[in-house]
Design a protein around this motif. Structure first.
Motif, PDB file in Angstrom:
ATOM      1  N   ALA A   1      53.544 -22.421  15.975  1.00  0.00           N
ATOM      2  CA  ALA A   1      52.443 -22.722  16.305  1.00  0.00           C
ATOM      3  C   ALA A   1      51.335 -21.980  15.458  1.00  0.00           C
ATOM      4  CB  ALA A   1      52.049 -22.769  17.918  1.00  0.00           C
ATOM      5  N   PHE A   2      50.263 -22.649  15.074  1.00  0.00           N
ATOM      6  CA  PHE A   2      48.893 -21.701  14.530  1.00  0.00           C
ATOM      7  C   PHE A   2      47.867 -22.061  15.181  1.00  0.00           C
ATOM      8  CE2 PHE A   2      45.929 -21.241  10.872  1.00  0.00           C
ATOM      9  CZ  PHE A   2      46.131 -20.032  10.886  1.00  0.00           C
ATOM     10  N   ARG A   3      47.410 -20.827  15.706  1.00  0.00           N
ATOM     11  CA  ARG A   3      46.006 -20.709  16.201  1.00  0.00           C
ATOM     12  C   ARG A   3      45.213 -19.530  15.382  1.00  0.00           C
ATOM     13  NH1 ARG A   3      49.647 -21.329  20.582  1.00  0.00           N
ATOM     14  NH2 ARG A   3      50.197 -19.019  20.684  1.00  0.00           N
ATOM     15  N   PRO A   4      44.524 -20.036  14.330  1.00  0.00           N
ATOM     16  CA  PRO A   4      43.853 -19.167  13.476  1.00  0.00           C
ATOM     17  C   PRO A   4      43.123 -17.913  14.538  1.00  0.00           C
ATOM     18  CG  PRO A   4      43.187 -21.271  13.318  1.00  0.00           C
ATOM     19  CD  PRO A   4      44.034 -21.544  14.457  1.00  0.00           C
ATOM     20  N   PRO A   5      43.432 -16.764  13.929  1.00  0.00           N
ATOM     21  CA  PRO A   5      44.161 -16.427  12.581  1.00  0.00           C
ATOM     22  C   PRO A   5      45.688 -16.080  12.729  1.00  0.00           C
ATOM     23  CG  PRO A   5      43.319 -14.349  13.213  1.00  0.00           C
ATOM     24  CD  PRO A   5      42.971 -15.435  14.254  1.00  0.00           C
ATOM     25  N   PHE A   6      46.351 -16.478  13.861  1.00  0.00           N
ATOM     26  CA  PHE A   6      47.926 -15.939  14.027  1.00  0.00           C
ATOM     27  C   PHE A   6      48.647 -17.116  14.186  1.00  0.00           C
ATOM     28  CE2 PHE A   6      45.369 -12.298  15.620  1.00  0.00           C
ATOM     29  CZ  PHE A   6      45.899 -11.121  14.801  1.00  0.00           C
ATOM     30  N   PHE A   7      49.734 -16.959  13.518  1.00  0.00           N
ATOM     31  CA  PHE A   7      51.055 -17.765  14.143  1.00  0.00           C
ATOM     32  C   PHE A   7      51.587 -17.037  15.309  1.00  0.00           C
ATOM     33  CE2 PHE A   7      51.039 -18.748   9.510  1.00  0.00           C
ATOM     34  CZ  PHE A   7      51.168 -20.057   9.414  1.00  0.00           C
ATOM     35  N   ALA A   8      52.252 -17.976  16.146  1.00  0.00           N
ATOM     36  CA  ALA A   8      53.008 -17.698  17.149  1.00  0.00           C
ATOM     37  C   ALA A   8      54.333 -18.305  17.035  1.00  0.00           C
ATOM     38  CB  ALA A   8      52.436 -18.166  18.497  1.00  0.00           C
ATOM     39  N   LEU A   9      55.462 -17.652  16.848  1.00  0.00           N
ATOM     40  CA  LEU A   9      56.754 -18.063  16.544  1.00  0.00           C
ATOM     41  C   LEU A   9      57.457 -17.832  17.536  1.00  0.00           C
ATOM     42  CD1 LEU A   9      58.967 -19.071  14.314  1.00  0.00           C
ATOM     43  CD2 LEU A   9      59.422 -16.666  13.931  1.00  0.00           C
ATOM     44  N   THR A  10      58.214 -18.920  18.305  1.00  0.00           N
ATOM     45  CA  THR A  10      59.090 -18.833  19.549  1.00  0.00           C
ATOM     46  C   THR A  10      60.456 -19.501  19.172  1.00  0.00           C
ATOM     47  OG1 THR A  10      56.875 -18.974  20.849  1.00  0.00           O
ATOM     48  CG2 THR A  10      58.717 -19.193  21.938  1.00  0.00           C
ATOM     49  N   SER A  11      61.264 -18.858  19.810  1.00  0.00           N
ATOM     50  CA  SER A  11      62.461 -19.410  19.822  1.00  0.00           C
ATOM     51  C   SER A  11      62.626 -20.822  20.580  1.00  0.00           C
ATOM     52  CB  SER A  11      63.808 -18.478  20.352  1.00  0.00           C
ATOM     53  OG  SER A  11      63.463 -18.405  21.695  1.00  0.00           O
ATOM     54  N   ASP A  12      63.365 -21.796  20.440  1.00  0.00           N
ATOM     55  CA  ASP A  12      63.129 -22.854  20.759  1.00  0.00           C
ATOM     56  C   ASP A  12      63.663 -23.399  22.316  1.00  0.00           C
ATOM     57  OD1 ASP A  12      65.850 -23.209  20.444  1.00  0.00           O
ATOM     58  OD2 ASP A  12      65.883 -24.824  18.932  1.00  0.00           O
ATOM     59  N   ASP A  13      64.248 -21.962  22.764  1.00  0.00           N
ATOM     60  CA  ASP A  13      64.839 -22.112  24.046  1.00  0.00           C
ATOM     61  C   ASP A  13      63.606 -20.895  25.082  1.00  0.00           C
ATOM     62  OD1 ASP A  13      65.365 -19.560  23.176  1.00  0.00           O
ATOM     63  OD2 ASP A  13      67.654 -19.752  23.822  1.00  0.00           O
ATOM     64  N   SER A  14      62.784 -20.560  24.151  1.00  0.00           N
ATOM     65  CA  SER A  14      61.677 -19.616  24.718  1.00  0.00           C
ATOM     66  C   SER A  14      62.252 -18.286  25.027  1.00  0.00           C
ATOM     67  CB  SER A  14      60.826 -20.407  25.920  1.00  0.00           C
ATOM     68  OG  SER A  14      60.457 -21.155  25.546  1.00  0.00           O
ATOM     69  N   ALA A  15      63.316 -17.889  24.367  1.00  0.00           N
ATOM     70  CA  ALA A  15      63.644 -16.544  24.995  1.00  0.00           C
ATOM     71  C   ALA A  15      63.128 -15.272  24.293  1.00  0.00           C
ATOM     72  CB  ALA A  15      65.476 -16.560  24.371  1.00  0.00           C
ATOM     73  N   TRP A  16      62.216 -15.718  22.934  1.00  0.00           N
ATOM     74  CA  TRP A  16      61.678 -14.719  22.535  1.00  0.00           C
ATOM     75  C   TRP A  16      60.482 -15.152  21.810  1.00  0.00           C
ATOM     76  CZ3 TRP A  16      61.472 -13.480  17.166  1.00  0.00           C
ATOM     77  CH2 TRP A  16      62.578 -14.104  16.658  1.00  0.00           C
ATOM     78  N   GLY A  17      59.339 -14.338  21.193  1.00  0.00           N
ATOM     79  CA  GLY A  17      58.640 -14.912  20.420  1.00  0.00           C
ATOM     80  C   GLY A  17      57.922 -13.646  20.049  1.00  0.00           C
ATOM     81  N   VAL A  18      57.073 -13.711  18.445  1.00  0.00           N
ATOM     82  CA  VAL A  18      56.560 -12.989  17.998  1.00  0.00           C
ATOM     83  C   VAL A  18      55.171 -13.655  17.336  1.00  0.00           C
ATOM     84  CG1 VAL A  18      58.216 -11.210  17.574  1.00  0.00           C
ATOM     85  CG2 VAL A  18      57.634 -12.903  15.728  1.00  0.00           C
ATOM     86  N   CYS A  19      54.080 -12.749  17.175  1.00  0.00           N
ATOM     87  CA  CYS A  19      52.939 -13.244  16.758  1.00  0.00           C
ATOM     88  C   CYS A  19      52.659 -12.618  15.239  1.00  0.00           C
ATOM     89  CB  CYS A  19      51.557 -13.134  17.314  1.00  0.00           C
ATOM     90  SG  CYS A  19      51.497 -14.091  18.859  1.00  0.00           S
ATOM     91  N   PHE A  20      52.212 -13.137  14.238  1.00  0.00           N
ATOM     92  CA  PHE A  20      51.858 -12.582  12.900  1.00  0.00           C
ATOM     93  C   PHE A  20      50.674 -13.213  12.179  1.00  0.00           C
ATOM     94  CE2 PHE A  20      55.244 -15.817  12.455  1.00  0.00           C
ATOM     95  CZ  PHE A  20      54.929 -16.453  11.446  1.00  0.00           C
TER      96      PHE A  20
END
Length: 287
Positions: free
Chosen positions: A133-152
């Motif tokens: 997902a992109f919510r400016p100015p950050f991306f939110a990357l999440t595993s498709d089972d919602s086990a983990w995620g990071v922003c960049f």
């Protein structure tokens, strides 16, 4: 594995809690020299070359083209002090649209956010194994089972590799992220640093961790960098390519996270590696 390294690895059984923080402005103040990459050195000439060669780039040119585009993205981000460009910035839109057309994951989402008519653009390409997902100015990357995620931030170049099964037989989620461009000591004169994330089920923790640490040739460090929590590993000081690694344990995943770069780039972008670690969460990341 040496006993000291094994003891350091076993500490992954203790969960580490990260705290989100503001992204450091230091990396945004470094110069952004154009790399000596064999492509036209002037920006206008490069884009003319890219248009002429569109659809017929040799396979060995894609990475160089992507890295050149993100050299210009780095310049853009530094001009805006890390803030997201306004929708009126047509140069920024054209830059990310070009990156999307050359196959950089996530660039299509940034282009849509910059476009006054996003409905006219192609639907963003799904990322196998992940939600991006992109919510400016950050991306939110999440595993498709919602086990983990990071922003960049939007100026990182992303390459989520999905789920793979390496030689150790463990199903592993792989993500490669590239930072801002900075001067380095390589023949090219500049480069991005690389962040590699390898996530596997907690049940496979020991085998997963030892495989990746051995593969990247890193050993335990006695003093954690920046007084950071968790287990830390580094490459031998004499090696030209610098590597730093840490282990993070979440309820469903153990993650081995590497930071890799040429001397110069490694130091300049290091604060953003720690900023990214602070966003790591079980589920959605914390920007």
């Amino acid at each position: 594995m040496r006993p000291l390294a094994l003891c350091a690895t076993i500490t992954i059984l203790t969960p580490v809690v990260a705290v989100a923080q503001r992204w450091d402005v230091g990396p945004l103040r470094s110069p952004t020299p154009i790399p000596r990459d064999g492509l036209p050195p002037e920006r206008a000439a490069f884009f003319t070359w890219l248009v002429v060669n569109s659809g017929k780039l040799p396979n060995n040119a894609y990475q160089r083209v992507q890295e050149r585009l993100y050299t210009y993205v780095s310049q853009l981000a530094k001009d805006h002090a890390g803030a997201f460009p306004p929708a009126s910035d047509t140069a920024a839109f054209n830059l990310f649209r070009a990156a999307a057309q050359i196959g950089v994951p996530g660039a299509d989402r940034v282009a849509r956010a910059l476009s006054p008519h996003p409905e006219r653009l192609p639907v963003p390409t799904p990322i196998p194994g992940f939600d991006l997902a992109f919510r400016p100015p950050f991306f939110a990357l999440t595993s498709d089972d919602s086990a983990w995620g990071v922003c960049f931030p939007y100026y990182f170049m992303a390459a989520p590799r999905g789920r793979q099964t390496p030689a150790n037989g463990i199903s592993t989620e792989l993500v490669v992220l590239s930072t801002l461009v900075a001067p380095d000591r390589s023949p090219a004169g500049s480069s991005q640093a690389t962040i590699l994330i390898a996530a596997a089920p907690v049940a496979d923790s020991l085998k997963h961790v030892t495989t990746w640490l051995k593969q990247f040739g890193v050993g335990p460090v006695t003093s954690p960098p920046e007084s950071a929590a968790g287990s830390w590993f580094a490459s031998p000081a004499a090696e030209p390519m610098r590597r730093l690694a840490t282990i993070r344990r979440l309820p469903q995943r153990v993650l081995v996270i590497f930071y890799i770069g040429q001397p110069g780039t490694f130091e300049a972008n290091r604060p953003h590696f720690f900023n990214l670690l602070a966003t790591l969460r079980d589920g959605q990341c914390a920007a």
